[in-house]
Every structure is written in C-alpha cells, then in structure tokens.
Scaffold this active site. Sequence first.
Site, PDB file in Angstrom:
ATOM      1  N   SER A 317       0.832  -1.202   0.000  1.00 59.01           N
ATOM      2  CA  SER A 317       0.000   0.000   0.000  1.00 59.01           C
ATOM      3  C   SER A 317       0.863   1.248   0.000  1.00 59.01           C
ATOM      4  CB  SER A 317      -0.927   0.010   1.219  1.00 59.01           C
ATOM      5  OG  SER A 317      -1.588   1.250   1.336  1.00 59.01           O
ATOM      6  N   TYR A 319      -0.121   4.438  -0.008  1.00 56.87           N
ATOM      7  CA  TYR A 319      -0.596   5.480   0.917  1.00 56.87           C
ATOM      8  C   TYR A 319      -0.263   5.128   2.366  1.00 56.87           C
ATOM      9  CZ  TYR A 319      -3.570   8.560   3.605  1.00 56.87           C
ATOM     10  OH  TYR A 319      -4.020   9.482   4.515  1.00 56.87           O
ATOM     11  N   SER A 409       1.795 -15.017  12.685  1.00 55.80           N
ATOM     12  CA  SER A 409       0.613 -15.815  12.393  1.00 55.80           C
ATOM     13  C   SER A 409      -0.531 -15.420  13.326  1.00 55.80           C
ATOM     14  CB  SER A 409       0.933 -17.305  12.516  1.00 55.80           C
ATOM     15  OG  SER A 409      -0.133 -18.088  12.034  1.00 55.80           O
ATOM     16  N   LYS A 412      -6.345 -17.873  14.454  1.00 56.88           N
ATOM     17  CA  LYS A 412      -7.341 -18.406  13.522  1.00 56.88           C
ATOM     18  C   LYS A 412      -6.763 -19.531  12.655  1.00 56.88           C
ATOM     19  CE  LYS A 412      -9.974 -14.170  13.634  1.00 56.88           C
ATOM     20  NZ  LYS A 412      -9.291 -13.735  14.870  1.00 56.88           N
ATOM     21  N   VAL A 452      -5.670  -8.018  18.562  1.00 54.80           N
ATOM     22  CA  VAL A 452      -4.942  -6.927  19.189  1.00 54.80           C
ATOM     23  C   VAL A 452      -5.822  -5.692  19.233  1.00 54.80           C
ATOM     24  CG1 VAL A 452      -2.606  -7.696  18.691  1.00 54.80           C
ATOM     25  CG2 VAL A 452      -3.847  -6.417  16.965  1.00 54.80           C
TER      26      VAL A 452
END
Length: 639
Positions: A317, A319, A409, A412, A452
């Site tokens: 990304s 931006y 990691s 999930k 988090v």
Amino acid sequence: MLKLPVRLLSWLAYIHDALALTFAWWVAFLLRFNFNVPIEFKYYFLESLPAVFIFHSICFYTFGLYRGLWRFASLPDLKRIVRAIAFGTLITASFALVVHPLMIIPRSVLLIHPMLLVITMGGSRFLYRAWKERRLFNTVAAQGKPVIVIGVEDSSLNLIKELSKSPDWRVVAMIDPNKKLVGREIMHTKVEGALEDIPHIAERYGSKHCMIAMPSSRHEKRRLAVEAANEVEGMEVLTLPAMSDLISGRVSLSQIRKIDVEDLLGRDVVQLDTHGLNAMLANKVVLVSGAAGSIGSELCRQILSFHPTQLICLDISEYALYTLQQEFSQWVTDTELLYLVADVKNRVRLQRILQDHQPDVVLHAGAYKHVPMMEHFNVVEALQNNAYGTYQIASACQAAGVPTFVLVSTDKAVNPTNVMGASKRLAELICQGLQHKKNSHTRFITVRFGNVLGSSGSVIPKFREQIAHGGPITITHPEITRYFMSIPEAAQLVLQAATMGNGGEVFVLDMGTPVKIFDLARDMIKLSGLQEQDIRIEFTGLRPGEKLYEELLADDENTLPTSHEKLRIAQVRSADAGWLTNLLEWLANVQNLQEAQIKQDLQRWVVEYQPDTRPAPEVSLRGGLLSLDSLPSPSQHIH
C-alpha cells in the site's frame, strides 16, 4: 503577576545565602561564648569572615545550588546544600590550620556554623516552597471541580502537585485500594478510605470526577478501581497512562484522559530480554513486510529503539507506507529508514531487494486477515497472498542466506473454520517445510497470537461508532469470546520470540483470559456515561467463517515452556520438503479452480480445516452500486 528573570532569581538566591552565611558565622561565635564574645575574638570573626565567604561561595556555585528554583526544592537540593557546606567548612578549617595558622577559629565554631547554615539555607528554601504551594492551593481552593484521586503511588503524588496548580481541579480526597494508608494525610490531602468508600466520599464532597493514578499497579487492581468508580452514578472516571506509556516519572495534566475500554482489557508490562534483542537488532539490517499495517508499524517502532543500521519498511500500500514515513520523519533516529512499495508475491522484486540490502532479520507481517471478506469471492487472493506470498518471501530469504525469518501468524490458524485461518496455517507449514530443506542457513520462526486492541478491523472502534450514533450495538452471538492484547505487547513478544527460536518452532503468546464480547459492549456503554437501557444490543448471527471461540492450540497440540513466562512453544504437526513441493504445484493452479473446489482441496492440505458450509451472501444491485448483502465491512471483524 510579575515574573522575575531566572538569572535575577539566581542572584537573589546567592545574596540570601551570603547573608545566611554571615549570620550563621556570627551566631556560631555568640553560641561559643554564651553571647558574650571577647573583643579579640570579634577581631578573629572579622578576619576569618572573608575566607569563609570566598570558600563557601565557590562551593555553593560548584555544587549547583543556583540551578534550580526554590518553589521546587526537594531532598536532592538539601543533599547538595549539605555537601557544599561540608566542603566549604573543610576548606576553611584547612586554610586556618595550614595556610594561615595565626587566624584563630575556635573548633566549636567550625562544628556549630555548618549546622546553623544547613538549617538556615535549607529551611528557607523549604519554607518558601511550602508557602508557595499552600498559596497556590488556597488560591484555587474555592475554584475548580472537586476530584477524588484513586491510588497512593509516586504518580499519585506528582498528580496532586500538578492539580494543585490548576484552576480547573481541586483534590478533595485520596483513596487507597490497599487500605494501608487510610486516615493518613499526603500533600495536604487526606486518604479518606478504600474503594468501597468511594460512593459516600463522592457524596460528601459533591465530586463527580475521580482520577485513577495507579500506572504501576497490576491490571486487575486498576480494573477493580475503575469498576468501583463506575458504580457511582454520574461519576466521570479519568486515568493516567499505563506505566509502559509514561516516558518519564513526571506527570502532566495533558496525560490525563478519560478511562477507556482498553484500560479494562489492559495487561501487565512485558519484561523483555533487552540483551538478546540488542544482539539481534542493534547495528543490523532489518526488513519488515506489511510494515504499514497495525502490527507491522508497531514492530518498526519497537525495532527502532534498538538502533539497527537500516530498517526496510516494505508494504504493497503506497498510501499506508507514506503515512508511516510521515510519522517516522518526526523521529530522531540514527537508523537509515527505507520505504519500499512491493508485492511479496513478486519473486524478482524480492530477490533484488534482498540482494541489494542483505537484511539480517526479516519479519513477515503482511497478510489479508478479515475473515468474512476472504471467505467468499476472495478465496484465491487469500491463498495467493497469505500462503503463496509467504512462500515467495520466505524462500527468497532462504536463498539469500538471511539468518532469521519470523512469520507473524494468528490464532485463527488453529482448527480453522475459514479460508483466512487455513491460509495462515498453510503459511506456518510452508515455513516448517523450508526449515527442513538441506543446507538451509535460515531460522524460520512462527509466532501465533490473537486479537490486538486498535488493529485494523478491531471491534472496539466499531462499537464506539455505534454508541456515538445512539446504537444499536451489533454482536454476532451472545456467547462469542475473543482474546485481546495491546499492539505494543504483541510486537514486543514477536521480537522476543525471534531471539529464542532455533528454527521451525511455532511460538504461542500468553493471551490471558478470553473476553466475552457481550461484556465488552456493556463496559463500553458504561464508560460512555450511559446506562445499558440507553443503548440496545442486537445479535446478528455468526458471519461466514466466524468461530464462537478462538483457540491458540489445535486439539492434538501441546506446548512446552520457554524462559519467558508469556511465550510457549507449540508442538504442532509439521511438514517436510516433499509436502511443500506438492503444495506449491497446487497453489500454482489454484486460480483455475472454483471456490467450492478450493475449499474442498484445502481439507487435504490443512487436515484441521473444517470449512463453513453456509451459503455465500447474495449479490444484489442497489442504487446502481454492487453490494454484498450480509457481507460486513472489515471494521466489523474482530482481529
């Protein structure tokens, strides 16, 4: 009010000390001769006064008696005064005995004078400070909002000092959660009681504000304090930052803020092996992929504190990377910062970067992580980015001889019921497969953790937004629970794990106690100053691929302890180089498969994977725009 220049204040302080010096020297003679000084000793007093004056003045200046301000006089200032006077007296006595033996100074005068001088100089400073603080306190006594301070720590005392200078606040009572100092008075403020006494103390003083000043206490104690204060109707609860956020011991009013849900979910400070981290990061070249994400950017912040030679921030990304660059441009650091826009699936680009910069440590934090978004219509991208992208960057690091590769990691990946979790489990197996390659000089380390606070897509900002709009708060299921930890703690433990692994391990972080999302929503309503009946809570049903409970270990996995209390090693099912070769053949062809076929094949590669069999949301056209019914925005997903 007239403010005098600092230099003038220093001269006034010196003139005061000079007068005190002369006065104490004469009173010492008076006491020695019972206030009847013989005429010849009056002569000795005048003869010795210049030497006493010169030697003591030099010591006063040398020991820095005029660097501080009297209104902030403290014990260190008294120590400096005592040392300066002691050295001045020692030099004066040596001069009188050795250099000028005809100058007679009675020995008792040399003992009495320094004691009188300490009392005069030290006492005047502390009297001035007491008068100044009492004057300030009395000036605002009839003003300001009455506030109760909860906690009796150093930070509490500093807070009261700051509040006593503010016209906006008036400290009326202190609360000691430990009940040890109840009845005592500290900084002119009485410790009125314990946590259970807050309601009637608040009623007695008409206080609608309390401040939690317990940054060094354990998180459980802070939570009890917050809950006790919240029991008082109409009470606004403020707090100081956690100890890990305080840069110095000094408290400023700008650090005081409203209590937030993160304070209730907060955890104790992580103790790091700074020696090991220094050895791994100091004067090294470090590369972080996904560097502009919530975890990646925090990893970069933590890494910079260990002064690597170069930090390479890599992200797809543009931006987001620009935003990170703007943040770090305000930092003062001796580390060379490099911002690279790159796709981890682009092997040629990765090889050139590794060849040009030769990093010592690579931390791979880039991933697609929104479960519902990846579950339908984007399955191929989830596998390409999370699994195949991990292979490309990990194998490129292995080929380039990078000493340490760390995969970030997720919980999930344990018994995954969704494509995102399965793709991250594949990434773990890929790293283990690479570790088993012959002649590999790279340590592949995996760190697995849960949600988090404040990460992209966290449930907390979504709840805040819903409360601000008057509700309802939407929760998928009344029994859904999640683990939480702060972004700084997660980043610190990722780095800590990197110092401990030998290669091939999957580290599991101690995520603490799981939090019921329904209870989290109720806490946020209370902290917003509202009652539960003011904001409706609605249950919408589990979303595609979403679990009711998250797990950190699969059913057939056990853990081994490590030297760090918050890190354990998972004994997981591993993969070899042959398995990896077959997987790569399947990944190369996955773009040609239908999603249903991909999910079916995934069960062969990730045996723990149990796909969600609910149908994909229907696609409809509304207002000329394509929308996915029931497909929630990424910000609704808890990760």
